[in-house]
Design a protein around this motif. Structure first.
Motif, short mmCIF file in Angstrom:
data_model
loop_
_atom_site.label_atom_id
_atom_site.label_comp_id
_atom_site.label_asym_id
_atom_site.label_seq_id
_atom_site.Cartn_x
_atom_site.Cartn_y
_atom_site.Cartn_z
N UNK A 108 0.83 -1.20 0.00
CA UNK A 108 0.00 0.00 0.00
C UNK A 108 0.86 1.25 0.00
N UNK A 109 1.96 1.21 0.75
CA UNK A 109 2.85 2.37 0.77
C UNK A 109 3.49 2.59 -0.58
N UNK A 110 3.85 1.49 -1.25
CA UNK A 110 4.46 1.62 -2.56
C UNK A 110 3.50 2.19 -3.59
N UNK A 111 2.23 1.79 -3.51
CA UNK A 111 1.27 2.18 -4.53
C UNK A 111 0.64 3.53 -4.23
N UNK A 112 0.33 3.78 -2.95
CA UNK A 112 -0.49 4.94 -2.61
C UNK A 112 0.29 6.13 -2.11
N UNK A 131 5.61 13.23 7.13
CA UNK A 131 6.66 13.59 8.10
C UNK A 131 7.37 12.39 8.70
N UNK A 132 6.76 11.23 8.62
CA UNK A 132 7.37 10.03 9.19
C UNK A 132 8.07 9.18 8.15
N UNK A 133 8.33 9.77 6.99
CA UNK A 133 8.94 9.01 5.90
C UNK A 133 10.33 8.52 6.31
N UNK A 134 10.66 7.30 5.93
CA UNK A 134 11.96 6.73 6.23
C UNK A 134 12.83 6.85 4.98
N UNK A 135 13.98 7.50 5.13
CA UNK A 135 14.78 7.83 3.97
C UNK A 135 15.93 6.85 3.77
N UNK A 136 16.16 6.58 2.49
CA UNK A 136 17.38 5.87 2.13
C UNK A 136 18.52 6.87 1.99
N UNK A 137 18.27 8.00 1.24
CA UNK A 137 19.30 9.01 1.08
C UNK A 137 18.80 10.19 0.27
N UNK A 138 19.58 11.28 0.33
CA UNK A 138 19.50 12.36 -0.65
C UNK A 138 20.71 12.22 -1.55
N UNK A 139 20.57 12.62 -2.82
CA UNK A 139 21.70 12.45 -3.74
C UNK A 139 21.58 13.38 -4.93
N UNK A 140 22.53 13.27 -5.85
CA UNK A 140 22.61 14.00 -7.12
C UNK A 140 22.21 15.47 -7.01
N UNK A 141 22.86 16.26 -6.12
CA UNK A 141 22.51 17.68 -6.06
C UNK A 141 23.04 18.43 -7.28
N UNK A 142 22.38 19.54 -7.60
CA UNK A 142 22.88 20.44 -8.63
C UNK A 142 22.66 21.87 -8.16
N UNK A 143 23.57 22.76 -8.52
CA UNK A 143 23.52 24.16 -8.11
C UNK A 143 23.58 25.03 -9.36
N UNK A 189 20.43 28.52 -6.80
CA UNK A 189 19.27 27.64 -6.71
C UNK A 189 19.78 26.21 -6.60
N UNK A 190 19.13 25.40 -5.77
CA UNK A 190 19.55 24.01 -5.58
C UNK A 190 18.42 23.05 -5.92
N UNK A 191 18.79 21.93 -6.49
CA UNK A 191 17.86 20.82 -6.70
C UNK A 191 18.59 19.53 -6.36
N UNK A 192 17.88 18.57 -5.81
CA UNK A 192 18.51 17.30 -5.50
C UNK A 192 17.48 16.17 -5.53
N UNK A 193 17.97 14.97 -5.64
CA UNK A 193 17.11 13.80 -5.63
C UNK A 193 17.00 13.21 -4.23
N UNK A 194 15.95 12.43 -4.02
CA UNK A 194 15.78 11.74 -2.75
C UNK A 194 15.10 10.39 -3.00
N UNK A 195 15.28 9.49 -2.07
CA UNK A 195 14.62 8.19 -2.16
C UNK A 195 14.30 7.72 -0.75
N UNK A 196 13.20 6.96 -0.61
CA UNK A 196 12.86 6.41 0.70
C UNK A 196 13.08 4.90 0.68
N UNK A 197 12.83 4.27 1.81
CA UNK A 197 13.13 2.84 1.92
C UNK A 197 12.18 1.99 1.09
#
Length: 542
Positions: A13-17, A288-300, A309-317
């Protein structure tokens, strides 16, 4: 339902919704965002790893990207032309990925890897681009294919390139190269792993700043001064850092950003080749309770702003991927925003053009490149032209404040078509003006145009005429400080010069005691009085 089955159902459900974000992305004041648009190339439906660059010297916005088509690899370059991307160069079959290069203003360089005959080996290349064409291609070295991170930088006298070569058969996987002549490269023995990324900046014509890190080390940096490698004191507190990006700072030094195995992006200012305090940037994640794997690939963004201006990627577990965008304010960096339409997106890249508009591009996972940009929504109202045949004042008022927006004054004399004669940049206020000092003996027509690199979002005002035969207006010609006096000089039609003088003295300097808005209103009232004086009836003759 058993405990394991219930846990699996919750995970699915977390993956889909799980939503990425809701609502619209916030734009800078007086601006809005376009919708996102996809970009493809002929015979290549999948473009990956985009890179945006805006060259303020030439006014050119570029996008470089690798391309895939079910086993075929290539890379393409695009330049923005009025209202669309125009393809300019192509590297050729076998190109794996393009990597960032910091190039001097007015120049553009590429660094990439391409497949060799062995599936695990690649060739490291670098070349410049001029006139939209790829120049001589240099081959630097043979490197490994899996998970290799590359970076390069260019000064007026030297080029540098670095690679985290994981399976290069060396004791240390970080490799460093430099070149003073096209076609000739030298490798310098260095130490470090760089399995989490590496980025190169320029300290002077013959000195490079190299920042790297990863799973086996924390934040590491060194300088390559000539051929001398000087390693700084690393900081293991940033163990696990990932995908470093270096950008020069207009006030000196470099901004350095990197991802971490947590929800925050790290940002530091390197001065004299050493890092300063780290600022942690957060994002308005929907959960707010999201569990993170990491932030990555920033660009300035690379521009003259104090804060890029900054942009970056993120992913959760759960494997959800997204992008955060952070638009700085005068007081610093606010909480970034999740880009709502960038679902399962990776590899964001940002640029700021000459009109102050932000361009954002990213790769949609297992799809192609998407891009979007801001545009100014303010329009010009109350356009008026006053003054004489020797000096006229063109003034207008914006419908809303749009700091950094650019406006072009168009003038047509007689029956000629209007042409651009001046450019005006908006500040924090809404009132803009320009003084036209060109002598005119015939009628003229004026317009103002709101500029946008994307011509579909440019806007031009209605025309306002000026006729020397009926002109009675007065224009403020000069404000000067002469021997402790503030001199305000006006000119009216017929070359008559009016010189009211407003004085305020102190022992050491003239004191400006009126706020800007009050002073502007006072000058407006004084100008109106002078206009009335210019229109007064001629005295009756005896």
């Amino acid at each position: 339902m058993g405990r394991s089955a219930a846990w699996l159902a919750a995970l699915l459900a977390a993956l889909v919704l799980r939503p990425v974000a809701a609502g619209a992305l916030t734009a800078p004041p007086g601006r809005a965002w376009t919708g996102d648009t996809t970009l493809t190339a002929p015979a290549f439906p999948f473009l990956v790893g985009p890179r945006l660059d805006f060259d303020a010297t030439t006014g050119t916005l570029r996008l470089a990207t690798s391309a895939r088509n079910f086993g075929t690899a290539d890379a393409f370059g695009f330049e923005w032309a009025d209202s669309a991307w125009r393809q300019t160069w192509r590297i050729g079959a076998g190109t794996l990925r393009l990597w960032p290069v910091l190039s001097p203003p007015g120049t553009y360089h590429l660094v990439w890897s391409s497949l060799e005959t062995s599936p695990s080996r690649a060739t490291f290349h670098m070349a410049g681009v001029a006139g939209g064409q790829l120049q001589q291609v240099d081959t630097l070295a043979s490197i490994s294919v899996p998970q290799t991170e590359c970076s390069a930088a260019v000064s007026p006298r030297r080029r540098w390139a670095a690679v985290g070569d994981y399976y290069g058969g060396m004791d240390n996987t970080l490799r460093m190269f430099y070149s003073d002549t096209v076609g000739s490269w030298h490798e310098v023995p260095v130490s470090g792993y760089a399995n989490g990324g590496v980025s190169v900046g320029v300290l002077d014509d013959t000195t490079a700043l190299v920042v790297w890190g990863g799973l086996d080390e924390g934040l590491e940096w060194a300088t390559l001064r000539g051929t001398t490698w000087e390693r700084g004191a690393g900081d293991p507190a940033y163990f696990g850092m990932y995908r470093i990006r270096v950008r020069p700072h207009p006030g000196g030094g470099h901004r350095v950003a990197w991802g971490m195995p947590r929800r925050y992006l790290a940002l530091s200012h390197f001065a004299n080749g050493a890092p300063g305090p780290v600022e942690w940037l957060d994002c308005n994640f929907p959960d707010p309770d999201i569990f993170f794997a990491r932030t990555d690939t920033p660009d300035l963004s690379r521009d003259e702003r104090e804060r890029p201006v900054l942009a970056w990627g993120w992913s959760d577990i759960y494997g959800v991927l997204g992008i955060c965008l952070c638009l700085p304010t005068e007081s610093g960096y606010p909480v970034a925003e999740v880009v709502p339409n960038a679902w399962n997106a990776i590899a964001p890249t940002v640029a700021v053009d000459a009109n102050g508009d932000v361009w954002l591009a990213w790769q949609q996972y297992r799809e192609t490149v998407h891009w979007m940009h801001t545009y100014v929504t303010a329009v010009a109202a109350e356009l008026a032209v006053t003054g004489s045949d020797s000096l006229r004042r063109v003034a207008w008022r914006l419908s809303e404040a749009a700091p950094g927006s650019r406006w072009t004054v168009l003038r047509g004399v007689g029956d000629e078509l209007p042409v651009a004669v001046a450019g005006v940049a908006a500040g924090s206020g809404v009132e803009l003006a320009w003084q036209d000092a060109a002598p005119l003996a015939e009628r003229a027509r004026y317009r103002v145009r709101r500029e946008s690199l994307n011509r579909r979002y440019a806007w031009t005002s209605d025309e306002v005429g000026w006729d020397p035969a009926t002109a009675t207006g007065v224009a403020l010609e000069r404000i000067a400080v002469v021997e402790g006096r503030v001199e305000l000089r006006w000119a009216r039609h017929g070359r008559t010069v009016l010189e009211p003088r407003v004085e305020r003295r102190t022992e050491v300097r003239i004191a400006y005691v009126l706020e800007e808005g009050v002073l502007r209103r006072a000058l407006r009232c004084l100008t109106a009085a002078l206009e009335a004086y210019a229109r007064r009836p001629a005295p009756a003759r005896a």
